[in-house]
Design an enzyme around this catalytic site. Structure first.
Site, short mmCIF file in Angstrom:
data_model
loop_
_atom_site.label_atom_id
_atom_site.label_comp_id
_atom_site.label_asym_id
_atom_site.label_seq_id
_atom_site.Cartn_x
_atom_site.Cartn_y
_atom_site.Cartn_z
N SER A 181 -36.63 -56.87 14.69
CA SER A 181 -35.71 -55.77 14.97
C SER A 181 -35.11 -55.13 13.72
CB SER A 181 -34.58 -56.26 15.88
OG SER A 181 -33.98 -57.42 15.37
N HIS A 209 -38.27 -55.67 21.62
CA HIS A 209 -38.49 -54.32 21.08
C HIS A 209 -39.91 -53.82 21.34
CE1 HIS A 209 -34.78 -53.25 19.04
NE2 HIS A 209 -34.64 -54.52 18.71
N LYS A 240 -33.71 -52.33 26.73
CA LYS A 240 -34.04 -51.40 25.64
C LYS A 240 -34.88 -50.26 26.21
CE LYS A 240 -32.97 -54.64 22.04
NZ LYS A 240 -33.31 -55.97 21.55
C1 LIG Z 1 -32.29 -57.07 21.68
C2 LIG Z 1 -33.01 -58.34 21.62
C3 LIG Z 1 -32.69 -59.37 22.50
C4 LIG Z 1 -31.55 -59.26 23.47
O1 LIG Z 1 -31.88 -58.49 24.58
P1 LIG Z 1 -30.71 -58.00 25.56
O2 LIG Z 1 -31.41 -57.65 26.80
O3 LIG Z 1 -30.05 -56.85 24.87
O4 LIG Z 1 -29.78 -59.15 25.70
C5 LIG Z 1 -33.45 -60.53 22.45
N1 LIG Z 1 -34.45 -60.68 21.56
C6 LIG Z 1 -34.76 -59.70 20.67
C7 LIG Z 1 -35.88 -59.91 19.71
C8 LIG Z 1 -34.04 -58.51 20.67
O5 LIG Z 1 -34.34 -57.56 19.80
#
Ligand SMILES: *Cc1c(COP(=O)(O)O)cnc(C)c1O
Length: 398
Positions: A181, A209, A240
């Site tokens: 990320s 992502h 996301k």
């Molecule tokens: C954003 C993210 C999460 C968390 O996801 P949410 O649904 O926002 O809790 C978990 N793992 C990774 C790699 C992320 O980028």
């Protein structure tokens, strides 16, 4: 005696001294390509709304209809009275979409990782984790009594050494983000899978992502690399690109059944409201019906990344719609982010400890909904503000 709370001020002052104290930006419109934060309309390069689904009419309508039919909340955890037919339908749809036997939805991607990892590996087992994995994976690892080995980011020799050292353990689990990320690079999944197979380890990929972004119709990195059936555990997020909220497991039915008995956030935290569940189902339909959104996302990604590189900015090793502009020192990243905001562009500054010391950056994320005019305007702002801060000295070559 009343305990005095001054200790919190001491902690906060420490953050202020390091220049990393933050206030939250206030979003006053929907999460869109142009949005109003703190009273200022800006080109929004900070959301994870890759495909513009947060405001897609079909998601909104599905949420409204489900609320009218079932109410505003679910009223229970999944394992007591909080499993609605909607939850079951979403899980069937997700499993079909991911081409896996089963799927299980959690309240978020975060709780997915913190809930699943301690079920899969316990005392006597070992977990091998890329050093840049997401905080929720790190927390999941903290919650297990399994041994842990951290391998150097994207370094297959380092992973292989860790696997060699792990042969005495009962179960071995290799875990990696699909897309990282902060740098936007993609896990070397085919190599990871080859190594795991050679050493008899399970593979766990967190495609937060990559969900909606990589693979056919946004099925994720396992699909992108043609690794169906070779990655035992896939995790994705519905928060996301899918525009709503939630996390999910996709994999074998037997692990799903075990998670229902053991994954603590699943057992002890209330299930999604009907609105969220219905919006997630609508999001999968949109991925299947409007693949042009993913094409537009990638067109914008290529255009913007090339634009930043042509300015002479350091965009690192990104292979995804996440493109960092690496400037080094923490304060410089915050100054760049603030300067951009004043110039009408919201791109978050990120420093230590989220990224390594000396690797502070401004992170940009384009979406399918940005227009070329938006991206050109953002590139002009990057050029102007980077020059005024001395990040760019040479004349740009655009
Ligand atoms: C954003 C993210 C999460 C968390 O996801 P949410 O649904 O926002 O809790 C978990 N793992 C990774 C790699 C992320 O980028």
């Amino acid at each position: 005696m009343t305990m005095n709370m001054e200790w919190a001020d001491t902690e906060l002052n420490g953050l202020r001294e390091k220049g990393i104290f933050r206030t939250l930006r206030d979003l006053q419109t929907p999460q869109e390509a142009r949005a109003v934060f703190d009273g200022r309309e800006v080109i929004n390069l900070s959301s994870n709304n890759y495909l513009g689904l947060t405001t897609h009419p079909e998601l909104i309508q599905a949420a409204v209809d489900a609320t009218e039919k079932y109410g505003a909340g679910s009223g229970s955890v999944r394992t007591i009275a909080g499993t609605m037919d909607l939850h079951e339908q979403l899980e069937r749809k997700l499993a079909d979409f991911k081409h896996t036997e089963a799927a299980l939805v959690f309240q978020s991607g975060f709780t997915c990782n913190s809930g699943i990892i301690p079920v899969v590996v316990e005392e006597g087992d070992v977990i091998l984790s890329d050093e840049l994995n997401h905080a929720s994976i790190i927390d999941g690892i903290r919650l297990t009594k399994a041994a842990r080995k951290i391998w150097k980011h994207a370094d297959m020799d380092s992973l292989e050494s860790a696997l060699k050292e792990s042969q005495g353990f009962r179960r071995r689990l290799v875990v990696s983000d699909g897309v990282f990320s902060m740098d936007g690079d993609v896990a070397r999944l085919p190599d990871i899978v080859d190594l795991a197979e050679r050493y008899g380890a399970m593979v766990y990929v967190d495609d937060a992502h990559a969900s909606g972004v990589f693979g056919e119709n946004g099925r994720g990195t396992v699909d992108h690399f043609g690794l169906h059936g070779r990655v035992q555990i896939q995790v994705g997020t519905l928060s996301k690109a899918l525009g709503s909220l939630g996390g999910y497991y996709a994999g074998p039915q037997n692990l799903k059944d075990l998670l229902i008995h053991r994954a603590r956030p699943f057992l002890f935290s209330t299930s999604h409201p009907p609105s969220v569940t219905a919006a997630c189902m609508a999001a999968i339909d949109v991925l299947l019906q409007e693949p042009e959104r993913i094409q537009r996302l990638w067109d914008n990604t290529g255009y913007f990344k090339t634009g930043l590189k042509n300015l002479g900015l350091n965009t690192g090793v990104s292979e995804s719609p996440i493109t960092p502009v690496i400037v080094g020192e923490g304060r410089k990243a915050m100054d760049l982010s603030d300067g951009l905001f004043a110039a009408g562009v919201f791109a978050q500054g990120i420093g230590y400890p989220t990224v390594a010391e000396g690797k502070a950056r401004v992170r940009t994320i384009v979406t399918s909904e940005h227009t070329r005019a938006d991206l050109d305007e953002a590139l002009r702002a990057f050029e102007q503000v980077s020059k005024s801060l001395g990040i760019l000295s040479q004349p740009a070559t655009v």
